[in-house]
Design an enzyme around this catalytic site. Structure first.
Site, PDB file in Angstrom:
ATOM      1  N   GLU A 364       0.843  -1.187  -0.147  1.00  0.00           N
ATOM      2  CA  GLU A 364      -0.077   0.134   0.070  1.00  0.00           C
ATOM      3  C   GLU A 364       0.994   1.219  -0.010  1.00  0.00           C
ATOM      4  O   GLU A 364       1.881   1.256   0.848  1.00  0.00           O
ATOM      5  CB  GLU A 364      -0.749  -0.186   1.417  1.00  0.00           C
ATOM      6  CG  GLU A 364      -1.699   1.234   1.455  1.00  0.00           C
ATOM      7  CD  GLU A 364      -1.823   1.559   2.844  1.00  0.00           C
ATOM      8  OE1 GLU A 364      -2.357   0.754   3.508  1.00  0.00           O
ATOM      9  OE2 GLU A 364      -1.953   2.798   3.280  1.00  0.00           O
ATOM     10  N   SER A 367      -3.622   6.105   1.103  1.00  0.00           N
ATOM     11  CA  SER A 367      -4.905   5.855   1.333  1.00  0.00           C
ATOM     12  C   SER A 367      -5.732   7.380   0.984  1.00  0.00           C
ATOM     13  O   SER A 367      -4.730   8.400   0.960  1.00  0.00           O
ATOM     14  CB  SER A 367      -4.964   5.848   2.904  1.00  0.00           C
ATOM     15  OG  SER A 367      -4.843   4.701   3.337  1.00  0.00           O
TER      16      SER A 367
HETATM   17  P1  ATP Z   1      -0.300   0.586   6.823  1.00  0.00           P
HETATM   18  O1  ATP Z   1      -1.660  -0.021   6.774  1.00  0.00           O
HETATM   19  O2  ATP Z   1       0.773   0.221   5.808  1.00  0.00           O
HETATM   20  O3  ATP Z   1       0.422   0.794   8.269  1.00  0.00           O
HETATM   21  P2  ATP Z   1      -1.622   3.009   7.162  1.00  0.00           P
HETATM   22  O4  ATP Z   1      -2.966   2.500   6.501  1.00  0.00           O
HETATM   23  O5  ATP Z   1      -1.378   3.384   8.541  1.00  0.00           O
HETATM   24  O6  ATP Z   1      -0.539   1.977   6.498  1.00  0.00           O
HETATM   25  P3  ATP Z   1      -2.116   5.976   6.132  1.00  0.00           P
HETATM   26  O7  ATP Z   1      -2.268   6.332   7.539  1.00  0.00           O
HETATM   27  O8  ATP Z   1      -3.288   5.733   5.298  1.00  0.00           O
HETATM   28  O9  ATP Z   1      -1.166   4.437   6.315  1.00  0.00           O
HETATM   29  O10 ATP Z   1      -0.926   6.573   5.565  1.00  0.00           O
HETATM   30  C1  ATP Z   1      -0.883   6.963   4.039  1.00  0.00           C
HETATM   31  C2  ATP Z   1       0.622   6.378   3.468  1.00  0.00           C
HETATM   32  O11 ATP Z   1       1.603   6.876   4.429  1.00  0.00           O
HETATM   33  C3  ATP Z   1       0.467   5.000   3.320  1.00  0.00           C
HETATM   34  O12 ATP Z   1      -0.155   4.446   2.183  1.00  0.00           O
HETATM   35  C4  ATP Z   1       2.192   4.722   3.068  1.00  0.00           C
HETATM   36  O13 ATP Z   1       2.529   4.770   1.924  1.00  0.00           O
HETATM   37  C5  ATP Z   1       2.654   5.744   4.171  1.00  0.00           C
HETATM   38  N1  ATP Z   1       2.648   5.415   5.630  1.00  0.00           N
HETATM   39  C6  ATP Z   1       2.090   5.090   6.467  1.00  0.00           C
HETATM   40  N2  ATP Z   1       2.544   4.657   7.679  1.00  0.00           N
HETATM   41  C7  ATP Z   1       3.612   4.414   7.439  1.00  0.00           C
HETATM   42  C8  ATP Z   1       4.854   4.036   8.283  1.00  0.00           C
HETATM   43  N3  ATP Z   1       4.744   3.729   9.520  1.00  0.00           N
HETATM   44  N4  ATP Z   1       5.980   4.255   7.616  1.00  0.00           N
HETATM   45  C9  ATP Z   1       6.093   4.580   6.361  1.00  0.00           C
HETATM   46  N5  ATP Z   1       5.273   5.048   5.638  1.00  0.00           N
HETATM   47  C10 ATP Z   1       3.996   4.939   6.127  1.00  0.00           C
END
Ligand code: ATP
Length: 440
Positions: A364, A367
């Site tokens: 992913e 979002s």
């Molecule tokens: P995941 O399910 O992979 O932990 P998330 O659903 O918590 O991600 P979002 O909050 O939707 O992630 O954040 C948007 C984007 O930011 C993600 O698609 C990813 O590319 C990036 N991202 C999120 N959390 C992290 C992290 N802990 N480290 C690096 N990149 C991240």
């Protein structure tokens, strides 16, 4: 302007007297001549010093006593010479100034990292990045962000800067870092979500921000960091989340197209990866259809308890599905159940989330969603999630008129990792921050 001539542009200066600065990469001290290879972030160049020439005596002595990895500034002439293997040019110096001297042994040989432990490399990141391939990661990342920004500027977006100290742990509570803020508590922002939306309520219309997000997740995976760089976009007057997906697809296609022109051949040569410029529109599927098709095609059965989200294994298979079914590397997944997502995402009358995740190469990267901009619905959603006082300031944004809007966030470190086939996010960030790493 202070101009620094780099190794990769020396050809433009043939027969000119210039000043060149760099690291001393290699010295080959032969009987009649010294070959000194100098290096900057763009490459290497040979400097040649004839020992027999009286005027060179001081420089010859200086080079004989110089340690590798010292830095020098050289006044020199750029000369074409077919015999020189490095691009057919050499520097003939008239003066060499040592601008810094390497003292002590290097912690490891940065030209041979296969046998160096990753933690040792990260502890000494300033040496690790001297490796030409590692340096390339960040040159390519810089271009990627440049082109992503460029697309947005071309489309009337403005860049904003939102605070990272926040007063209330609002969005999802558990994953937030708490910090001491004088005599009270503050928290580190998990995302600029609320402030991007405040910009919409302010009438800014189209904004983006490239900034760190902090997540107190104790996860030691190859794709999570506690601080990561998020490329966040939000824009107004959308008709649905389809507009948001279209915007993101166009942005990525634009940036990848530019990136291929500039770095495509090096990405292939150095990282053994094909940079495929995605075609528009990107394919999209509903979550439940994805699971059905993963089962039919590949025999993957999702555990009942995880059906409401995409499992890590399903993410990997989605890459296969995207290629097999759509001949594409990207796939938007839509129709997630609302309980799994932030209260600020819009839902339709059946409770289906008006948002998406974007999966690329099995991970992913984004979002996104249309947001709920109607005060009464938003207050209701917040209440249902048990959020009260903490989001009061946020709910205020929507009371006095706010256009329909949506947006998305792309993880820069993650997309870099996937782009260059790097095994872990630890290496696709300039400096990694994780549960067990706060240095250097
Ligand atoms: P995941 O399910 O992979 O932990 P998330 O659903 O918590 O991600 P979002 O909050 O939707 O992630 O954040 C948007 C984007 O930011 C993600 O698609 C990813 O590319 C990036 N991202 C999120 N959390 C992290 C992290 N802990 N480290 C690096 N990149 C991240």
């Amino acid at each position: 302007m202070i101009k620094k001539i780099n190794a990769n542009e020396l050809k433009k200066y043939v027969n000119e007297e210039i000043e060149y600065s760099g690291f001393v990469d290699t010295i080959r001290d032969k009987k009649w001549v010294q070959f000194v290879i100098l290096r900057d972030e763009t490459g290497i160049v040979q400097m040649t010093i004839e020992k027999s020439e009286e005027k060179n005596r001081e420089m010859v002595d200086l080079i004989s006593n110089l340690t590798l990895e010292s830095t020098v500034k050289v006044k020199c002439k750029v000369v074409e010479n077919e015999q020189v293997k490095l691009n057919g040019i050499e520097l003939i110096p008239s003066e060499i100034i040592v601008t810094s001297r390497r003292d002590g042994e290097l912690p490891f040989n940065f030209n041979d990292l296969d046998n160096v432990n990753l933690d040792t490399r990260l502890d000494n990141r300033f040496i690790d990045l001297r490796n030409a391939k590692n340096m390339k990661i960040f040159m390519i990342q810089s271009s990627l962000v440049q082109y992503m920004r460029e697309y947005l500027y071309n489309n009337n977006f403005m860049e904003i800067h939102t605070p990272k100290f926040i007063g209330a742990a609002s969005e999802s509570g558990s994953e937030v870092f708490e910090v001491k803020y004088f005599d009270r508590k503050a928290y580190l922002a998990q995302s600029p979500q609320f402030y991007k939306q405040m910009a919409m309520a302010s009438g800014m219309n189209r904004v983006f921000e490239v900034a760190p997000c902090f997540r107190a997740e104790n996860s030691n995976t190859s794709r999570h960091a506690t601080e990561f760089m998020s490329f966040d976009v939000e824009f107004s007057y959308i008709n649905s989340y389809q507009d948001v997906m279209n915007m993101e697809s166009e942005l990525l296609a634009y940036a990848f197209n530019k990136l291929k022109d500039k770095w495509g051949s090096e990405i292939k040569e150095i990282f053994n990866q094909e940079l495929i410029v995605p075609t528009l529109p990107f394919p999209q599927m509903k979550l439940k259809d994805v699971y059905q098709e993963l089962e039919e095609r590949y025999g993957y059965k999702v555990p009942e308890s995880e059906k409401n989200d995409l499992t890590t294994e399903a993410e990997k298979l989605v890459y296969r599905l995207a290629k097999d079914k759509f001949n594409h590397e990207f796939m938007f997944i839509t129709d997630y159940p609302a309980e799994k997502r932030g209260f600020y995402h819009m839902r339709d009358e059946n409770g289906v989330l008006q948002g998406f995740d974007l999966i690329w190469r099995g991970v992913e990267i984004t979002s996104g969603a249309q947001r709920e901009h109607r005060y009464s619905n938003l207050s209701k959603n917040a209440k249902e999630k048990g959020l009260g006082e903490d989001v009061k300031f946020y709910l205020e944004f929507f009371k006095y008129g706010c256009p329909p809007h949506g947006g998305f966030a792309i993880g820069i470190d993650r997309i870099t990792m996937l782009l260059l086939n790097i095994p872990t996010i630890k290496e696709s960030m300039f400096l990694f921050r994780g549960p067990n790493r706060l240095t250097p």
